[in-house]
Structure formats: C-alpha cells, structure tokens
Design a protein around this motif. Structure first.
Motif, PDB file in Angstrom:
ATOM      1  N   ASP A  96     -71.955   7.053 -26.927  1.00 30.76           N
ATOM      2  CA  ASP A  96     -71.325   7.464 -25.675  1.00 30.76           C
ATOM      3  C   ASP A  96     -69.811   7.322 -25.802  1.00 30.76           C
ATOM      4  N   THR A 144     -74.080  10.312 -19.720  1.00 27.64           N
ATOM      5  CA  THR A 144     -74.491   8.929 -19.960  1.00 27.64           C
ATOM      6  C   THR A 144     -75.920   8.703 -19.466  1.00 27.64           C
ATOM      7  N   GLN A 191     -70.504   3.083 -23.307  1.00 29.57           N
ATOM      8  CA  GLN A 191     -69.170   3.461 -22.888  1.00 29.57           C
ATOM      9  C   GLN A 191     -68.305   2.222 -22.605  1.00 29.57           C
ATOM     10  N   GLY A 243     -68.302   6.705 -16.262  1.00 36.72           N
ATOM     11  CA  GLY A 243     -67.068   6.218 -16.879  1.00 36.72           C
ATOM     12  C   GLY A 243     -65.838   6.979 -16.404  1.00 36.72           C
TER      13      GLY A 243
HETATM   14 MG   LIG Z   1     -70.547   8.633 -19.190  1.00 40.96          MG
END
Ligand SMILES: [Mg+2]
Ligand SMILES: Nc1ncnc2c1ncn2[C@@H]1O[C@H](COP(=O)(O)OP(=O)(O)OP(=O)(O)O)[C@@H](O)[C@H]1O
Ligand SMILES: Nc1ncnc2c1ncn2[C@@H]1O[C@H](COP(=O)(O)OP(=O)(O)OP(=O)(O)O)[C@@H](O)[C@H]1O
Ligand SMILES: [Mg+2]
Lengths: 229, 224, 290, 290, 224
Positions: free
Chosen positions: C158, C42, C87, D136
C-alpha cells in the motif's frame, strides 16, 4: 459550616452490648425525654476515637482496660463503674448439644473464639481452655474473629462447628434459629466486666443521668433478660 | 521480638494473588476490549461490584457460599481437596475476588489503546492470536499492566476485611500482617502496631520502588 | 489464477461508498490498483488479506477459496499466504528494528534474508533503534523489509515507497521487481506514481466510484496521447527565454526537465501552460547512460 | 529575512547524525528542503516549529529571534507563528473532521476559511467522520486543511501531498501556490517529488550528511544534463518494437510516456536501460493544451 | 422501614470524593507522565503506599494527625473552619487518601498512551497546555479516566475501614451505608444487612451500567 448542636446523647457502645443498651435507652428516653443515639463499634476503635476527640458522651466498654486508657488521657469524668457481667457460652448451629468435653472429639473441626488480644470474651474463652488444659491440644482447631460479632458469624454460617461467644447473643431479638448452647461455668474464667464511664464534653449532666440509670431496677431487669448478671 | 511469619505470609499472599489475577484478568479484559456484545456493559459493571460492599460483608457472603457443611463445599473438598474457609486458599480466593476490578479495568483500558494496525500486522506475519497477545499487545500496554499489578499487589497487602473473615486469623496459616497490625491497634498496642506498619511499609516500598525504577529505564529506552 | 469478485459497502451515513470489484489476473503478475484518494484501494487490499470482511462475493487465489459468502468460507489472515505493507507502517513500537524483522521470520527459516534486506534497504545504521526514533522514510523501509522477510506468495503493497527520496525509490522499485521475479510472487501494489506503475506493473486496474473502469497494461492505460507525427510528448512550461530569434522553452516532463528550442512562436505560450511538443522530422540519437 | 543557523546531534549510539544547517532566505519565499530519507528534513522543521530544541545556534524570523542558544531564547511552539502538516498527519482522533478544523480556528475568526478549504480539498463527504475511518489520502487532506485554517505566517509542510493521487496533488499544489501568494506566506516544504518542487519552489536546499550541499532555483538544481544539441532528454526504455527497419522505443520521461522512432540502431538498447535522447535537427511544434 | 440517610450520605461521599480526586489526580498524573525526574519512581511508589496499610490503621493514623487537640488541627479549625475528624469533611479526606492510587495510576498510564504528535499539533495550533489537556489529551485517554473514576467511585462506596475510624459512625453525619451494613452483619441482623446490600448494589449497578453504556456508545462512534 458549623453544625447544629446535637440534641441526642451519643453513647459509644461495645458491639456485644448493643441490644441491651438499645432497650435501656428506650426506657431512659421515656423517663427523661433525652434522646439517645448509639455508636456501635469495638472497644478498641472507640477508645482510639475518644482519645482523638470524638464527640461521644458516654462510653460502655466490654472491659476495664479501655476506660483506664482513657483515664490516663484525662478524657473521663468521675470513675468507671461496672454495671453488669457478661456470660460465656459454647454455641453451635449444628444438631448436637455442645459441651466442654466434645471440644476434643473429631466431630468438632473448627472452634471459633474472639481474638483474646482485643476482645474480652476471647480472653475469657482462652482462660477456659487454659484452665481445662486444652489449649495445646486444640490449637489447630481454633479460628479467631476480630470480635464476638465476627465469631458469631463463623458459628452462624457453620464455618466453625461451634464457638465461644456471649450469652447475650442468643437473646438477640428476632433471631429465630437459636441453635444449641451450653452455659460455661463461671469458675473457668475471670468475670467479664461491663463498665461505663462518663466522658468529658458538652452533655456531662445528661450523661451522668444515663450513668445512674444503668444501675436502676429497670436497667437491671433488661440486662438480665439479655443474658448478663 | 518481631514475628516475621505474618509478614512472610502477607507477601506470599500478595504474590500468589497478583499472579493468578493477572492470568485470569488478561483473557477477560481482552474479551471486554474486543467484544461488541450487548451484555458487555453489564459485565463491565459486575466486575466493579465487589468494590461496592464492605470487605467484611463480602467475606461474610463468601463464608455462606463456602461454609464447609454445604454440599457445594463438600463436593469441592472431595473432588479437588479444596477448602476455602480458614485456609490459605481461602485468603487467595477472597483477595482475588476483592481485587478483581483493580486488575481487570486497567488492563482493559490498556487493550483499548493498541492501534488495530499493529495487531493486524502481527496476524499477517502468521502469528497466532496468542503469540500476538504475548509479544505485541501485552508489551505495548505495559503501563496499564503495571498499574493493574501494582494496585492488586499493594491492595492485597493492605486488605484485611475479607481476609479476616474468610481466613479466621490463624497464626502461620491465615494471620497476615494487616490483621496483625489491626489487632495491635485494637488492643491499644500502638508501639507494636507502628513497628509492624513501618516494616510492612518499608518492604513494600522497596519492592515497588524497584519495579518503578526498572519500568522507568525501559520506557526511556523506547521513547528515546 | 487470482479471481476477486467482492462487494462491500463502506463509509458512514453521510458518505456512502459501494465497492463492487471484479478483477482477475494470472499468478506471478505485478498488479497495480490505481485511483483517487478514498476510492477504496486500501480496503481492497484489506479484504484480500482477510482484515476486512466483504459483504458478499468470492476471493479465489490459485484455486483455493479464501473467501466465499455463499460457501461461508472466510480464512483467517494467518491462513492466507499474504504479506502486506501498511500505509501507516504498523511497526511494533516495543521492538527494535532488528526485533521487528526477526519477529517476522518464520520459525526455522534462515536469517539470511534479513541480512540481505538490511543491506539492500540501508537500514543497518538504525537496526537497534526503536521505531519511534526513525524518520518517515526509514520507517517505510523497515515496513517493506518486514513484509518481505516472509517471502509471501501474495505481496500486498500500500504505497510502500511514498515517503522515499527518488534515488531510494528507484532502487527499491528495482528490488521489488527482482524479488517479484525471483520468488515468483504475485504482487498487488497501490501507487499514485505513474512512473512507478509503468516501471513495475504488468497489469493496472483503474478504480472510479467503487468500480474498475479500466484495466490493461500500464502503457495502454497511461499513454493517452495518440501518436501523430514521429515524436511527441506532453509537458509543462517552466520558463521561456528569448535569445535573438530563438525561443528557449524549459519544459517539465514528469520529473525531467527538457529544453526545447523553437524558432516559430505563433502562439502565446507562457509559464505554467500545459503543452504538447511534436515534430515530424526527428532524427534522434539514443544513447545508453549510467 | 529568515535566518536559520542551527546545530543538532541526532540519533542513537550506533547511528550518529550531526545536523549543521545554515540557511537564509527572504520572506514570502517558497522554500523546499530536499534530501535522502533520514537526512534530517523533518528534524529541521521540528526545530523551526519549536518542537525540538537545537543544541546550539539561532533561528531568526523577520528580525525576531525564535531561538538563540547564546541569548537563551527559546520561544514556545505556541508563540511561533507557524503552521505545520505532519508526516503522520497527527489528527485528533476524538474529534470529527469538522471538529478538527474548528478546533484549529483561532477564536473570533470567521469560519469562512473552513468552508473554502472544505470545498477545495473535497472533504465535505466525510466532514462528520472520525479520522480513524478515513483513507490515507483523506487524512492527509484534512491535515493540510487544518494547518491552513490558521493562515500561519510560516507554513511548514512535511510531504503534505505524498499520499494523494496525481490529479488531487496537482490541484493542491496550485492551491498551495495560490495561498502562498495571496496571504504572503513563507512556506517551507519537504518533498521528494521533483516535479512538485520545480512547480512550487522559489528556492531549494539540498541536504546531504546533515549539511546543505546545494541551494538555488529548482531548475538550476535539477537540470543536471548539460545542453548539447538543440534538444535532449533523459528517460527509461519501457518497450522496444521493431517494424521493418524502424525501431519504436517507448520511453518513460518522468510520468510521461514518449514514443521515439529511430532508424539507426547502433547500440544494443534494451528494456530498463536509462537513455539520453538527443537531436540536432529538431523542428518542434509546440501547442497549448487543456 | 428503610433508613435512606446512610445511602444518601454514601453516594454524596462517593461523588464528592471522586470529583475532588479526579481534579487532584490529573495534574499529578500529568506530571508523572512527562517528568524525567530522578525522584519520579519514588513518588510513584509513595502514591501506592496508602493501599499497603489496613484501612482502619490508616484511619487511626489520620486520627492522630487530625486529632482536634493538636495544634495543626486547631490552626485548621481556626483558619478554615475545617475539622477532619468525626465530620463529613473527614470522610472525604480519608476516602481521598485511600483511593488516591486508584485514580492516579490509571490516569498516569492513560497519559502515556497519547502519541506525542497530536499534542504537538495542538501546541502548533496555538492551544495552551491547559486547552490541549482538556480538549485533546483527556478525551483521548477516556478509557483510563473511566477506569480511575469507576474504581474510585465504587471503592469509596464500599470502603468502611478508614471511614469508620475517622468518621466515628455518627448517624446522618458520618454513618454511611457500608458501615451500616457492616453493623447489621456484626449484629447478626442478616435480613437487614441483605436488604441494604441489595439496595446499595442495585443503585450502584444502575449508575455504573449507565456509565458503561454511554461509554460504549461513544467508543463505537469513534472507532466506527
Ligand atoms: Mg489507502
Ligand atoms: N526521536 C529521535 N531519537 C533519535 N533519533 C531520531 C529521532 N527522530 C529522528 N531521529 C533520527 O534523525 C535522523 C533524521 O530524521 P528526520 O526525521 O529528520 O529525517 P527526514 O529527513 O525527515 O527523513 P524522511 O525523508 O525519511 O522523513 C534519522 O536518521 C532518524 O533516525
Ligand atoms: N473504518 C472505516 N469506517 C468507515 N469508512 C471507512 C473506513 N475505512 C475507510 N473508509 C472509507 O472507505 C473509503 C475507501 O477507503 P480506502 O482507505 O480504501 O481508500 P483508498 O483508496 O486507499 O484511499 P487513499 O488513496 O487515500 O489511501 C473512504 O472513503 C473511507 O472514508
Ligand atoms: Mg521526514
């Protein structure tokens, strides 16, 4: 949380009288050993507070109307007494000699006076303008302070070119720049009576002593030095 | 006989003050919310300081600053034809200064609640900072904006200390309802004071109630 | 040509991560970043988008420098022709789904693309809902649609399909591939799903400890089992049944369940075991379906 | 016995969804809810947890009524012995990871479980970070750990592993299975991942249009291809290579890549086609690995 | 010769008012933020209303309500030994009423920004509503709480209208610094007024600066 009983005599005093009163109080304490504390405010506020039960012992008002209201509420002992008369002046911090004639000139942009509705000195100022037939002409120049004190601030900060105020103002101790003033002839306004009443309460005896003391020679002398009759 | 002029003047003042303050407060609050500057806490503190002094005293200091005889005021007058004592402009200025914290603080804390990612999403959709501010950030923090607006509006209606000082209580010009009510109380004219209080109260009540009802409808829609 | 050569220290005092990424690929490629949770995928997308500033290095896209620590270049996100699916979706909560999409539409563009996306992603039923009232998968679809409205030159995704069911996922994978080709996009995808990667990617970069440790075509990267024999695959035993002399193994290969009959049971194979299935003699019949 | 029989109207004026769910299963089962995005899976979990009130029906868990529209029973979330992993994690942003876990710990419990979870989920490196600074997948692991700290009787998992890489996912699947057994939990999982479902579930409910349309063991539900021949599987063509007379097909089966050699090329099979591979003669060699 | 008594009294008043108001405002703001009641906009409006009247006028009405001679006040005095006019308790009461909107509104808008799911998560972790409020919701909305606290604190320091009216300006008891400064300005004793203004300013500045610096440190930690 019961508070200790106050030793001091609580004197509610209209703002314009505070300096003279402080001097008189000192003399009074010297003589009677009774300490004095002052509650300085506008007569209107003090009246409302006393009506609501404020623990004041003496009320010194800037006119007779307020004590009369208190009398109706059964708050006072005895009668109100006029012990001095206030004098009205035109005052300026600018570099000229004020006069009643100059009010109409272009040089004078704003004229300060206390609100005639709430302040005796304002009422007197209004009478002066009425008697000179200037009220209509000068209407756009007038600005109103809530009290003599605020009127003084208008003048003092030169926000207003000049203004009507109490003669006692320029007798304020340690006021260095006294500016220029003009004592307005008393024929133009009704007397500004300074009155005193004793309030019902826990210190009626001491209060009566103070009430009497206001008519003493010492007090009269102090009042004179502070610009009262 | 009711004199409507002070009432009209009051709401005009409240409206003008609220609008101007809203426009000024947004960039300042925005800066405060994003800045990591060392002096930020100082500025945050300064913003609260007008509250610390009694309104009349602030008004007094404003009088000193804007006294027509000093050179700054003369310059203001000559250049912009602006005069801040004994004028409506003065009332507005005084109210703005005094209500400043009520607008800036809530908006600043509103900015802080916005998730970074939705701002970033807007930037990536090629929206300028301004457009993002207007269409994403401000709508998101509506509750805080409302707080700022209501506090400022209501406070300006009730304020009379600064206003009395810098305005000079001139009928039709600087005599607002709050001063009028104050005067009546001072003059022991309680009936008149009550009457004006009730009128002022009622009008403001209706305005704010309307605002809150509209706001409630809108919020319910979004949270479903 | 897309050249990314960036360094960035991430994390806190305790957890120290040093990203040192040097990747290069052609325009119009479909690139996948693959790696463990927390490895920095990310963060790389965010640096490309201009949302996070690298400590040093350069990002050069189609001969245009977007970032250069030496040249003191750092384009604003608004000036980088990227679209991104976050995300966490990052939908605008104060706008309905339709308003979210319309907001994304560049001024003066036709709104046809919105209609196309709406019907494709099956978001019509909740067009007038606010994001708070959507399910996870619905939000994800709206986020993807919003990123595509602008037809960006570089598309950063993402894990854009992680919350979707199999069917929808397949469908959107196909669509991603289609628009990737149609609009000649350069796409960078973060995904954990090998089948998705193999389907979509032209190039995979595998990250470990902040560095790219492998890169290449997905088939090269993921077909780790060396060929020996005519046919083989790896799976996991779900069930073992015995019918007279024959053993029937139910084996999970990816998402597919395969049944294998075996006569010889030399080994003691149990449920849960990972196995390799191989054969030399194999005459398959391969038939197209669906 | 867990008996859930609830009705709920969801959605807005435009999008009208009527959930009418009637499911039943034994304690200690590992149940999966499967269905398209937006079908109502999350809503069902929320109704079980007491976060959303059904319009009518009953929820009865182990002979205890948690909800009954007739009996006017509706236990508070606090009184229901459930733990839940939210689709959007719902970590407390004002607490560090460790504080999040400690907050979840019931008073007077030993903090051993926290240590166990921390080491298992590999969250030690960022224990003192605030959630905002996590990736995440890291957030998802913390959310899962937090739900497990309380060892709830009923565990509700809303796609708890969707943001994780393959390896971590496998590991946590095993762990979920382990604690499910060890603590005799009843687990209800929402997942889109067939392999995950087949691995973990003892029972699957498939939802469509607000209703349960299929239920049973995962293998029954997902092995839709009827057996014909000794061996067959379904896959997708990734690559076709020609070597003299032999065709080499690279086929994706789930996440696995399989190579198939074929001599007969009757059909015109191309990259992207879904195919079925079958054979009658098949002598597999099955070997345990790993 | 500086008389510290009014200053001490001022900060005591500001502190007591802020603490009491904080405790009162939280449940009210909480209710407002979750309620879907029809009368909610009415209550929201009423909360703003103390702002609409000039402080002295509010003080005047409070005087009427709490006048020691009316039966309500007599009851209060006999039952709780409480007297709200011309006493410190009265100042606190007046300040609370007048600063009410400054505390309630920001906190209410703070409550609205909390995502539902983190509250639900706390409930599912078997946390009572109270524990959730204290450990999850309030820390989350720290910026809004700070706004409420700072506005109330600063405003109470500067307020003098209500306080003057209901307190009666009694030395050591109800004579706070703002009234003192006001008096000195009124008496044209600008030097004294300036001196006290500066002291009041400086102390408040230091307090607020400290608060903001601490807050900045904490926020930076969380957003990393
Ligand atoms: Mg990520
Ligand atoms: N607060 C809400 N208000 C109105 N409608 C809602 C709300 N929450 C969910 N819905 C609708 O209810 C339906 C079911 O939502 P739910 O979140 O249960 O779906 P799901 O099966 O979990 O989907 P996904 O797999 O995408 O997470 C969706 O169509 C959604 O739009
Ligand atoms: N704002 C931040 N402050 C400090 N550290 C951060 C921040 N954002 C991310 N990190 C750390 O940087 C590392 C990389 O994070 P990143 O989000 O790029 O991982 P990722 O590869 O996308 O992981 P995932 O697959 O779990 O989403 C993580 O260890 C994370 O904890
Ligand atoms: Mg869901």
């Amino acid at each position: 949380n019961s508070k200790p009983e106050k030793k001091e005599l609580l004197v509610a005093v209209a703002a314009n009288m505070q300096y003279a009163m402080k001097e008189i109080g000192e003399e009074f304490t010297k003589k009677t050993k009774i300490p004095v504390e002052y509650i300085v405010s506008s007569s209107g506020k003090l009246t409302a507070q006393i009506t609501a039960g404020a623990p004041y012992d003496i009320f010194i008002s800037a006119n007779k109307k307020f004590p009369e209201a208190l009398e109706k509420e059964n708050k006072i002992l005895g009668k109100q007494k006029t012990f001095a008369f206030g004098k009205l002046i035109l005052w300026t911090k600018e570099d000229f000699k004020p006069s009643l004639e100059i009010l109409s000139s272009d040089k004078v942009k704003k004229i300060a006076l206390a609100n005639p509705k709430t302040a005796p000195y304002g009422e007197a100022a209004k009478q002066v303008l009425q008697n000179l037939n200037l009220l209509g002409e000068l209407k756009s120049k007038l600005v109103f302070g809530e009290s003599v004190a605020q009127t003084n601030q208008f003048i003092d900060t030169k926000s207003a070119t000049l203004g009507f105020t109490a003669f006692s103002t320029i007798h304020i101790p340690n006021k260095t720049e006294k500016g220029n003033w003009f004592l307005i002839p008393e024929k133009y306004y009704n007397p500004i009576e300074q009155t005193v009443v004793v309030l019902k309460g826990k210190k009626e005896k001491e209060a009566e002593q103070f009430y009497d003391f206001l008519s003493s020679d010492i007090a009269k002398e102090i009042l004179k030095q502070n610009g009262y009759n | 006989m009711i004199d409507w002029n002070p009432l009209i003047l009051t709401f005009k003042l409240a409206l003008v003050t609220t609008i101007i303050l809203f426009l000024i407060a947004i960039p300042i609050a925005y800066w405060l919310s994003v800045s990591k500057s060392k002096i930020k806490p100082i500025i945050e503190t300064i913003i609260s300081m007008p509250l610390v002094l009694p309104p009349t005293v602030i008004g007094f200091y404003l009088l000193l600053v804007f006294s027509p005889t000093n050179s700054f005021s003369i310059w203001l007058k000559e250049t912009f034809d602006l005069q801040f004592v004994f004028s409506f402009e003065g009332l507005v200025l005084g109210s703005i200064i005094y209500s400043f914290p009520f607008m800036v603080h809530p908006i600043q804390s509103g900015f802080k609640t916005i998730p970074n990612s939705i701002i970033e999403a807007a930037y990536l959709l090629k929206k300028s900072k301004l457009e993002t501010l207007l269409k994403v950030q401000l709508p998101f923090m509506k509750a805080s904006l409302l707080t700022g607006i209501v506090l400022t509006f209501a406070h300006t209606i009730g304020e009379f200390g600064v206003v009395l000082m810098i305005g000079g209580n001139i009928p039709n010009q600087t005599k607002v309802a709050s001063i009028m009510i104050y005067d009546e109380v001072e003059a022991l004219q309680y009936d008149v004071a009550n009457l004006y209080s009730i009128i002022l109260f009622a009008i403001t009540f209706v305005i704010l109630l309307f605002v809150y009802i509209m706001n409630g409808k809108y919020s319910n829609k979004i949270v479903g | 040509m897309i050249q990314i050569d960036i360094q960035k220290r991430l994390g806190s005092e305790v957890q120290d991560i040093f990203l040192d990424i040097n990747i290069e690929f052609a325009e119009e490629e479909f690139v996948v970043l693959y790696g463990k949770s927390g490895v920095g995928k990310t963060s790389i997308l965010r640096m490309i988008a201009g949302l996070l500033k690298p400590d040093s290095g350069t990002i050069e896209i189609k001969n245009e420098k977007w970032f250069s620590s030496k040249g003191k270049i750092n384009l604003k996100p608004q000036s980088r022709k990227v679209g991104m699916v976050f995300q966490d979706f990052a939908l605008f909560p104060n706008m309905t789904v339709l308003e979210n999409l319309k907001f994304a539409l560049p001024k003066k563009s036709s709104s046809e693309i919105i209609e196309e996306l709406v019907s494709l992603m099956e978001i019509k039923p909740f067009l007038n809902n606010y994001p708070n009232t959507l399910s996870g998968g619905q939000k994800q679809r709206v986020a993807l649609a919003r990123a595509l409205v602008q037809k960006p030159e570089i598309l950063l995704l993402d894990e854009p399909l992680s919350a979707l069911d199999h069917e929808m996922r397949r469908k959107l994978q196909n669509y991603l591939q289609e628009i990737h080709r149609k609009y000649k996009l350069t796409t960078i995808l973060v995904s954990h799903d090998v089948s998705e990667i193999v389907r979509l990617a032209t190039k995979v970069f595998t990250l470990e400890n902040g560095k790219v440790v492998k890169s290449g075509k997905p088939i090269e990267i993921f077909s780790n089992t060396k060929l020996s024999g005519k046919f083989q695959f790896v799976g996991e035993i779900l069930e073992v049944q015995k019918q007279s002399f024959i053993l029937i193994y139910t084996i999970l290969v990816g998402n597919e369940i395969v049944k294998v009959f075996s006569e010889n049971s030399e080994e003691n194979i149990q449920v849960g075991d990972k196995v390799i299935v191989a054969t030399k003699a194999f005459h398959p019949l391969i038939k197209k379906i669906g």
